[in-house]
Every structure is written in C-alpha cells, then in structure tokens.
Motif scaffolding. Structure first.
Motif, PDB file in Angstrom:
ATOM      1  N   GLY A  20       0.825  -1.216   0.000  1.00 50.17           N
ATOM      2  CA  GLY A  20       0.000   0.000   0.000  1.00 50.17           C
ATOM      3  C   GLY A  20       0.854   1.260   0.000  1.00 50.17           C
ATOM      4  N   GLU A  21       2.125   1.135   0.438  1.00 46.89           N
ATOM      5  CA  GLU A  21       2.978   2.316   0.552  1.00 46.89           C
ATOM      6  C   GLU A  21       3.687   2.662  -0.767  1.00 46.89           C
ATOM      7  N   GLY A  22       3.582   1.811  -1.738  1.00 48.22           N
ATOM      8  CA  GLY A  22       4.177   2.133  -3.034  1.00 48.22           C
ATOM      9  C   GLY A  22       5.215   1.119  -3.478  1.00 48.22           C
ATOM     10  N   GLU A  23       5.708   1.317  -4.703  1.00 47.00           N
ATOM     11  CA  GLU A  23       6.549   0.327  -5.363  1.00 47.00           C
ATOM     12  C   GLU A  23       7.862   0.094  -4.624  1.00 47.00           C
ATOM     13  N   ALA A  24       8.503   1.212  -4.163  1.00 49.84           N
ATOM     14  CA  ALA A  24       9.804   1.063  -3.509  1.00 49.84           C
ATOM     15  C   ALA A  24       9.673   0.255  -2.221  1.00 49.84           C
ATOM     16  N   ALA A  25       8.661   0.585  -1.439  1.00 51.14           N
ATOM     17  CA  ALA A  25       8.431  -0.131  -0.191  1.00 51.14           C
ATOM     18  C   ALA A  25       8.205  -1.609  -0.476  1.00 51.14           C
ATOM     19  N   TRP A  26       7.389  -1.870  -1.456  1.00 53.15           N
ATOM     20  CA  TRP A  26       7.105  -3.256  -1.827  1.00 53.15           C
ATOM     21  C   TRP A  26       8.376  -3.987  -2.233  1.00 53.15           C
ATOM     22  N   GLN A  27       9.220  -3.311  -3.031  1.00 54.47           N
ATOM     23  CA  GLN A  27      10.442  -3.957  -3.486  1.00 54.47           C
ATOM     24  C   GLN A  27      11.359  -4.254  -2.298  1.00 54.47           C
ATOM     25  N   GLY A  28      11.353  -3.344  -1.330  1.00 53.70           N
ATOM     26  CA  GLY A  28      12.154  -3.560  -0.120  1.00 53.70           C
ATOM     27  C   GLY A  28      11.698  -4.814   0.606  1.00 53.70           C
ATOM     28  N   TRP A  29      10.397  -4.971   0.713  1.00 50.81           N
ATOM     29  CA  TRP A  29       9.856  -6.162   1.373  1.00 50.81           C
ATOM     30  C   TRP A  29      10.271  -7.428   0.627  1.00 50.81           C
ATOM     31  N   LEU A  30      10.152  -7.321  -0.710  1.00 46.11           N
ATOM     32  CA  LEU A  30      10.469  -8.478  -1.561  1.00 46.11           C
ATOM     33  C   LEU A  30      11.949  -8.855  -1.422  1.00 46.11           C
ATOM     34  N   ASP A  31      12.800  -7.848  -1.346  1.00 44.22           N
ATOM     35  CA  ASP A  31      14.233  -8.103  -1.171  1.00 44.22           C
ATOM     36  C   ASP A  31      14.502  -8.807   0.154  1.00 44.22           C
TER      37      ASP A  31
END
Lengths: 114, 247, 588, 131
Positions: free
Chosen positions: D51-62
């Motif tokens: 929900g916080e955006g693409e960068a946040a999501w990518q951080g989680w995925l990493d």
C-alpha cells in the motif's frame, strides 16, 4: 466452577487451524520460497500484486486467512506458554490476544488502503 | 513348562518407614504366558508379603490394576511378559497421582471429579416403568457406546500432562463420561453439566495432547470426546448470546 | 474407636449393594446410608458378568415360561414363591436400568434386544454386547451418585457384624488407607458382598470374591443355605479361568471334542442342529454341560494341554461382523490370553468354578433370621437358583433382591430401632482385638499363601463337578487341618497403611469358613441334584433331600447341618427335560 | 494418629515434555504456531508495504528473498507441513462422522482432507503462475 468464555478464542483457533492446514504450506511456498527460486517472472511485481490484491474478493479472502492465522497462533501460543511453565495466564492472554487484535486491524487497514 | 526369570523392578514406598520411594528388584520365575500381574502375584505369595497393589478381575474389565509398566500406563493384567523380551520390567504406580503405598495411588481426586460431572441420565422426559423402555435405535446407541466403555483404570490421567501439571483439570475419563451422557438420546443434561464440563478447568483445559487416547486399554478415545464436547458446549456458549438464548 | 452412624449400612458396593442403596434412598431420602466396600464400586465383580440378564419383555414370552425354566433349571430346589416374584419383578427392574441409562443392545425398532441363553425356553436375555454386568455396574454406580443420602466408604474392609440379642446393629470395618478400625452403627445392615469362587483354585471369579460377607453372617449365627451347590461354567479359558460367556453359544457357537464332534448330543441334549435351538445342545443348562465335559474327559475325547484338558469352542461360522458386534470382549480375551482369534480359530475351553448357588439364608424379602440383617446378590440364598442357576438369572437377582433388601431395610428402620450403644462398643473392641492378635503373633510355621493353596486344592479335588464320600471326606479333613493351622499364622506385614497382607489374611479366614460349609453340606447330601453330583449316590432323592441344607457355624469344629423344606407352589418335581423333548424354539 | 503420608512425585513445569516421545511430538505441533505468527506478521507487513508504493514493496520483496528470509521460510514450511499432517490426523477424533450405525472410517476422512489440500495447493500455484 463456572462456564468459561474460552469457547470464543477456541473457535477462532480451531477455524484458523483448519484453514491453515489446507493453505499454509502452499502459501509459504508461494510467497517465501518460490521467489527465491526465481519461479516467478512477473507475478510478484508491484503492478501485478497491486492489481491482484485490489480485487475485493481477494481482499476478503486474505483478510479471512490472516485474521484466523493471527488468532490461531495467539491461542496456541497461550497454551504453549503454559506448557513451558509460564503460569501468568491472564497476562499472557492479554498480550497475545492484543497482538492478534493489532494484526487483524493492521491487515484490515492495509487491505483497505490498497 | 517353559519358564523364564524376569527381573521385576518395583517402585516401593512404605509411608511408615520410607522418606521417599525406591526401586526393589525381584527375580521372578515366570511362565511364558503370564502377564505382569501374575508376576506381581508370585512376588506377593512367594517372596514378599509386604508388597501392596490393587487387582481383582484379571480380565481387563475391573480397572484396578492400572500401573506404569516400563514407563507406560497399562493394565497389569493386559501386559504380557512375552512383549518384554529383555526380561527386565520396571513397574511403578500410576503417574500424576500421589502414592499411598507401593503401587497403590490415591484416587480421591478422580472420584470427586467423576461425581462432579453429573454422570447419570437427566431425562428428556420422565418415564414410568409402566411406559416401558425409551426407544433408542442401534444408531443412537452407537453415537455414545464407545464412551460407555471406560473402566476407570486412570491410565489416561497418568499420561495426561495437563492433569499432571495442574490437578484442577477435570481430566480425560470424567469428561469423556460427561460426553457419554450428553450424547445419549435419553438425556437432556448438557446444560446442567455445563458448569463443570465447560469451565476453564473442564474441556477448555485440554490442549489435545492426545496421549490419553493412545494409552486407553478400552479404546474409549477421551481426547476425541473432549474435542467434540468443545464444539458442542462452544456452540451452546455462543448461541446463549443470541436473542432468546439462555445465559 | 471412631463411631460412624447411619440408618442403613450396606456392606458391598457391587450390583446388589448399589441397587440396595438406591432403593433405600428412593424409599426415604431422609434415611442416611453408609455404603461400605473393600474396593471402589466399579471394581466389584459384577463388572465381569458378560452375557446378560433374563427378563420377560417380548410378546412371545410369558412369566410362566421363565418361572418353569428357572425351577426346572434349579432341579426343583428353588423356592417357588421366590421364583414367582422374581420373574414378575425382573422386567420392571431391567426397565428401570434402561431408564437409568444402561446401554442395552437394541433392535432396529429401538426396543431392547434379547438373546438366547442356556436352559431358557424363549429368548429373553437382555444384553449390552458381552459386557452386560460391566454396564449394569457402572450404570448403578453412576446413578447412585444422584442420591445425596448415599455416603460411600470406599476401601473399607468389613470385619465383623455387631449383633446383640438376636438383632444386628452394625459392623466393624477397617479404613484400608489408615489401617484404623471404625465402628459403623446403624439400624439395618444389608450384606451384598458377593460370592466365594476363590475357595477354588480355578475360577472365573476375581480376587475380591472370598466370601467375606457369607462368613461374617455365618459367624453371627445366620445359617448358610445350599452351600454344596457350586456352579461350574462350561466355558472358561484354560490357565487363567477367564469366563467366555454363555452368549458365545447363544449366538450359535459349538462345543466340540478332539474329533471335532459336538459331543453334547451324547448326553441327552441332542439332536445337533446347525443353528441354535433353545434348551438343546450348547443351550442346555450349565450343570449338565460341565458334567458332559467330565464324561468326555473320562472317555479320552478331550484335548490335553499344559493347563489341563480342554474341549473347543467353535465360533468361526458366526463371522467377524457378528463376533465384533456381539462378542467383542470374548474376541479380545481369547486372542490375548490363549492366542486364538475366534474368527479364525477354535478356542480351548474347560469348565471353571463360576457361581455359588448357596449363601446367606434369607426369606423372599431378603431378610435373614437375624433381625435387622438383610442379604442380597450372590452372597445370599433366597433361593431362586436351587441346585443350578440358569445363566442370566444372577444379574436379575441382584436387582430384584437388592431392591427388596433396600425397601425392607428402610421399612424396618422406620419402625424405630435403638442400638444398644455400650454393648456395641464392647463388641467392636472384641473385633479390634481379633485383628490385633494377628499383628501380635510372631512368625508361625504356616504361611497364608501355602494354606490357601492347600485349601483350594482340597476343594477342587473333593468338591468338583463329580464328588463321592471319600473325596469329600478327604477335603473336609484337610479343611479341619487348615483351620487349625490358620489359628497360628502371623502377619508378615505389620504396617497400617494399605496392608494387603492383613486383608488377604482376613479373606483367608472367611474362605476357610465358607469352604467348610460347602464341603460338609456336600458330604451330607447323599443324592445327585443339579450341580451336586455324587458318584456314590447318582440319583436325585426327593424323598430325603428335596430340602435346603442349612449349615450352622460351629466355632470349635465342623458346622451342624439341618434341613429346611423347599417351597413348592405350582411345579411338582419332575424330570428335567432338555434337547429335542424340551420343545425349545429355534434361536436362529 | 493418622499414619498416612502420600508421596507426590515432582514434575518439572518447564521440561516435562522431554520425558516422553509423544510429548515431544506434541510440543513440535504447538511450536508451529510461533512460525505461523511470524509468517503472518511478514505477510501483513507485506500488504502494508504494498500500500505504501513500489519502492516499499520492493524492499519487502528483497527482505523475503534474502538468505535469512529464505531460511526462515524453509523452516516455516516444514512446520506448516507438521501442522497440516498433525491437524489432519486429529480430525477423525474431533469430528466423528456417523452414517447410520457406522462410524465413517478415519482413513476416509483424512484421505479426503489430503485431497482438498492437493486441490487448494494446485489452485494457488496456478493462480500464482508457478504451475
């Protein structure tokens, strides 16, 4: 002795246990193991995920699973605490069910905001 | 006659002279077909008159001779020597109960609990003898029959860690007995049993370790009975908050 | 000594004792009840009864049939007024058990099911699979919890009755966990202490069945009636003596000898039929079946094993489903104890001591000649069993006469009885002294287990299925000797808490008295009737012995035997007819 | 004087489960809940990040695909299997099904559960595009 209210968390525990027994292995595999194995090209990309979770039916199902998982785990951890010799049951219950409530609320807010 | 000598290690405790229990070993000449109870009887008759234990029927039905045999709660009359090939058998009183003396344990707590669950028919409708029997189909009988088979040998309590850790727990056999009456088509006493059975010390204290059902010599499955009771009493609890529900 | 008071004191908490307690509680909830037992109620030997309880319930049956089956089954030594009321009351008692939750096996309609049993003309045996006694005992025990006036004294060993001037006012009993004696003072006493099969070495009876109550009443001056009639059950497992219920045969099992031949047809029970016919072949009465085994053995047609000669019980043709539904315990016991799964294998069996027809003399109200003293169940002799009890009449008996004893005791108490306190204190002190004496003696030359072995062996040799003057006499002599030696035995365990050496010694005391009553009664009954078969007096002699033997206690020697007339109302003594001539219906 | 002196054998409140194999197995089932809890928290955080955006999501995925993330998920996966198998095993006891005079055999009930497990797993995998 008197009738206990433990029926309520027990039902959440039992429902959660049942749902998780069917879904948990494949979910862990999908979200936690498959990405590392490079099995996905696009499925976990921001756009795909946003679109997927954006579906109201998916939101509802995810909310159900996550809530039940929270309460299942909280109740079972309460029993665990007892089994490991922690006898402050009321405090344990307050903390664990409190965390489950926080989890439930956070999941709801996150899902709504997507 | 085929004989073999068994080393019987028996936990002795004589409250008038011992501070704590100790193991005493008897070398017992045994017949191949014997059960552990026969070996104990041999000790009692031929070797040591001071050894105390309970027994009676010698056919798995009176429930007197439950004891720990090599760490497992068993009926001594159902523990066949041929299943103990090493020839060394350790016999102790049932775990989780205070030792009165030797293999005799104090059962007061269990008896109180059994009485507390109202283990008798609380009838749907009173019936006179002249009205004849309640009709009960074989299927209705089947619904509770398994839970009538408990012989109160207490093997289930001896293996239940929740009872061992906290003796306020009503425990497997008593709760299974309550379930037996709740499931009987002649009975309408579930609400009356609620106070004890659905208390925190009742079914909700059970964490479904399942050991009770594993050791039950009569396959009563108290663990299953308790989970089924959780569901039934749980529904009772929730519906009691509905409009018109009885709280 | 602590005194515990109650209106009604019941000694023994098996089927009869529990039924008595409930009857007193229902007759008057204000009466206090003390229910004593040397074991927890559910350990009582009622739990081992397997086959069922007979009671007329089906439309093809009637009370007359049950009456006649019982009277002829008992070889006319039954009191017919007692049998009459017994067959009348038992269906009501069984229905009461149903209302209390007994899990009777059912027909598809939901009505209770009945099964065939030996010596019964019509199928009338109510059953709960093959654990009928177990279910009845637990139902009674659990139901008794409903009545607050029933106060149990579990694991109290009753030692002596307290009697004064022709009336009984209580008993002494030892709290087994402390070893301390208590005086139980009451207005009416009911003995429900069960039988005495343990006076024989090979028996279906559990360890508890040592005739304590019989001996207690006997010492207090109440005669023991018809003690020579000891029932051998035809099908016990060799070695352990574990009972394989008559229902095995009721459901269609065969008894075959070493040639696979259904030998019962040679003993007036034939012809053989593939499916069971009531009152014929394997559904003959127990006495005759056990006697047939003895003859087969003499003819060399039995199978020798290390545990003695056996014949085979063949259940294979019943199939696994029926065996699992109707005889699950039998399957389990046979498989475990003799390694024979009845679904696929023949099961070795031999006759085994099972039941005492005789016991404490009572009238049809379960009252003994001693005022205030009642008796019911196997320890009592009313008599409805005569010279041979029919299978499935004993569970009914404990209900009918347990209830009657309870009602009778309640009524007696209400008449106003006052116990002579001081006198009872003195008697209780005597009782305590008698027990203390065992503690004080120093090591004697004889040990209790050895004496017990001698006693029980003598009983088997002298008072078995067939007896004669010489063998009974030999048994009598051994008993006299054992009784003398027993006076000097000392306890090897002198402790107080749960001293089982003490209780086994007290049990031995009772067993000697009961065994002597059996043997001397047998010696003096010079005829053959029912379970009492004399090789030297092979015929039934109604002229001289259509009478109950009454054994009277003699502290200094053998009992005095006199006789009491049998009550005959409508059935004149005749020949017992089984097999084709009995006209039993098919039980297929 | 009362000669009784009943002896109570001590039980460790913190290590009782080490005394029998069946207790250890039970504790293994119970401990699965710890991994359920952590895994659930990771997922909820993932949703927040999404929900916080693409960068946040990518951080989680990493984080999830990092070595520690993978090791955790592998362990959690094992406990998930422990949970599933033990739960299924207990179902016939907790949920006795009677058809007429017959109790439905436990094997049948457990078998049906494994059937559903397979179907659900396949569905999710197809949905995710793995299979």
């Amino acid at each position: 002795m008197a009738r206990s209210a433990k029926a309520v968390p027990w039902f959440l525990f039992a429902a959660g246990g049942t749902v998780l027994s069917f879904i948990l292995p494949v979910m862990i595999f999908t979200t936690g193991i498959a990405p590392a194995l490079g099995l996905f090209t696009d499925a976990l990309s921001y756009d795909t995920m946003s679109a997927f979770v954006g579906n109201w039916l998916v939101k509802l199902v995810l909310f159900g699973i996550l809530t039940l998982a929270c309460w299942h785990a909280a109740h079972r951890l309460r029993v665990c605490a007892h089994d490991f010799g922690i006898r402050a049951d009321t405090a344990v219950a307050v903390i664990l069910y409190g965390l489950a409530t926080v989890g439930t609320a956070t999941a709801a807010l996150a899902l709504v905001s997507i | 006659m085929s004989e073999r000598t068994i080393e019987l290690e028996v936990l002795r405790y004589r409250p008038e002279q011992d501070q704590e229990p100790f193991f005493q070993t008897y070398k017992v000449p045994c017949e191949e077909e014997w059960v552990v109870l026969d070996a104990l009887n041999y000790v009692k008759e031929e070797m040591d008159r001071t050894l105390s234990y309970r027994w009676s029927c010698h056919m798995f039905v009176c429930g007197s001779c439950g004891m720990m045999i090599d760490g497992e709660p068993k009926l001594a009359c159902k523990a066949f020597l041929k299943d103990y090939p090493t020839g060394k058998i350790r016999v102790e009183p049932l775990s989780n109960f205070p030792i009165e003396r030797d293999l005799v344990v104090v059962l007061d707590d269990f008896v109180e609990k059994l009485e507390s669950v109202k283990p008798y028919i609380i009838p749907k409708e009173e019936r006179t003898v002249e009205q004849g029997e309640y009709l009960q189909t074989p299927a209705q009988l089947k619904a509770f029959k398994q839970y009538t088979l408990c012989i109160n040998c207490l093997c289930c309590y001896a293996v239940c860690p929740q009872y061992g850790l906290d003796e306020s727990f009503v425990g497997p056999a008593a709760l299974a007995l309550a379930h037996r009456y709740n499931m009987d088509s002649r009975d309408l006493g579930r609400a009356a049993r609620d106070d004890v059975v659905a208390a925190a010390e009742g079914i909700w204290h059970c964490s479904f370790v399942g050991a009770c059902s594993q050791v039950c010599p009569k396959d009563v499955d108290p663990a299953g009975a308790i989970q089924q009771a959780k569901f039934a009493h749980g529904i009772d609890y929730l519906t009691s908050f509905l409009p018109g529900g009885k709280r | 000594m602590q005194v515990i008071e109650a209106d009604v004191i019941i000694v023994g908490a098996g089927g009869a004792g529990l039924r008595t307690a409930i009857a007193v509680a229902e007759a008057d909830p204000k009466l206090s009840i003390a229910l004593l037992s040397k074991v927890y109620p559910m350990r009582s030997h009622t739990c081992a009864a397997e086959g069922g309880a007979a009671g007329v319930i089906k439309s093809n049956d009637n009370l007359e049939y049950h009456f006649h089956d019982t009277v002829s089954g008992g070889d006319w030594l039954t009191d017919q007024d007692a049998v009459d009321l017994f067959v009348n009351e038992i269906p009501k008692e069984l229905l009461r058990m149903e209302h209390w939750g007994c899990p009777w096996s059912r027909e598809t309609s939901g009505n209770v099911a009945v099964r065939p049993f030996g010596g019964m003309k019509i199928m009338r045996t109510w059953f709960a699979a093959d654990k009928t006694g177990f279910h009845m005992l637990h139902t009674l025990f659990q139901t008794s919890i409903k009545y607050p006036s029933v106060k149990r004294f579990d694991e109290y060993y009753t030692v002596d009755l307290l009697t004064d001037d022709g009336a009984c006012y209580g008993c002494t009993a030892i709290e087994m966990r402390t070893g301390q004696m208590r005086q139980f003072r009451g207005k009416a006493i009911v003995i429900c202490s069960g039988g005495a099969g343990k006076i024989f070495p090979f028996t279906t009876n559990g360890a508890v069945k040592t005739g304590d109550g019989m001996a207690m009443a006997y010492r207090a001056g109440v005669p023991l009636k018809d003690m020579e009639f000891v029932q051998y059950h035809p099908t016990g497992l060799p070695g352990s003596g574990i009972l394989l219920t008559e229902a095995c045969r009721g459901e269609g099992g065969y008894l075959v000898n070493k040639d696979g031949y259904r030998y019962l047809q040679d003993y007036g029970l034939g012809p053989e039929t593939p499916t069971p016919v009531l009152k014929a072949m394997e559904l003959g009465p127990r006495d005759q079946l056990s006697q047939a085994f003895w003859h087969e053995q003499k003819k060399g047609r039995t199978i020798p094993t290390k545990w003695g000669d056996v014949v085979h019980l063949d259940l294979r043709h019943l199939g696994e489903k029926k065996i699992d539904e109707r005889l699950p315990l039998i399957r389990e016991l046979s498989a475990k104890y003799v390694d024979s799964d009845p679904v696929t294998t023949l099961v070795p069996v031999r006759p085994v001591v099972h039941y005492m027809m005789g016991g404490i003399h009572t009238d049809i109200h379960a009252a003994t000649p001693l005022k205030g003293l009642y008796a019911a169940g196997e320890c009592a002799c009313v008599s409805i069993n005569g010279a041979n009890r029919l299978g499935s009449n004993s569970l009914g008996e404990l209900l009918v006469f347990g209830a009657r004893a309870g009602r009778g005791a309640a009524e007696y108490v209400k008449k106003g009885v006052r116990a002579p306190g001081e006198r009872l204190d003195a008697l209780a002190a005597d009782s305590e002294a008698r027990v203390k004496a065992w503690f004080q003696r120093t090591q004697a030359s004889d040990r209790v287990p050895a004496l017990k072995k001698r006693l029980t062996t003598a009983m088997e040799d002298g008072c078995g299925i067939y007896r004669d003057e010489a063998t009974i006499k030999a048994a009598c002599d051994i008993i006299v000797d054992v009784r003398e030696r027993f006076k000097n035995v000392a306890l090897e365990d002198k402790s107080s808490v749960y001293n089982t050496d003490l209780y086994q010694t007290l049990e031995m005391d009772a067993m000697i008295e009961v065994a002597q009553a059996v043997a001397v009664s047998a010696l003096q009954r010079r005829e053959s009737r029912g379970a009492h078969q004399r090789l030297d007096h092979v015929k039934r002699d109604d002229e001289a012995f259509l009478k109950h033997s009454m054994a009277h206690y003699n502290p200094n020697g053998e009992p005095r035997i006199d006789y009491l007339d049998v009550v005959i109302t409508k059935s004149k003594p005749a020949e017992r007819v089984y097999g084709a001539r009995a006209g039993g219906q098919s039980a297929a | 004087m009362n000669p009784r002196k009943p002896y109570v054998r001590p039980i460790s409140k913190t290590s009782w489960f080490m005394t029998q194999g069946r207790y250890k197995v039970y504790m293994l089932h119970e401990i699965s809940s710890l991994f359920v809890a952590i895994y659930t928290a990771i997922l909820i955080i993932g949703l927040v990040r999404l929900g916080e955006g693409e960068a946040a999501w990518q951080g989680w995925l990493d984080a999830v695909t990092s070595p520690i993330g993978v090791i955790f998920h592998l362990i959690a996966f094992v406990f998930a299997l422990i949970h599933t198998t033990s739960w299924f095993k207990a179902v016939p006891q907790a949920m006795r099904i009677q058809r007429g005079e017959e109790i439905v055999p436990g094997k049948l009930i457990v078998g049906a559960h494994y059937g559903v497990l397979a179907a659900v797993s396949l569905f999710v995998l197809i949905l995710a595009g793995v299979a």
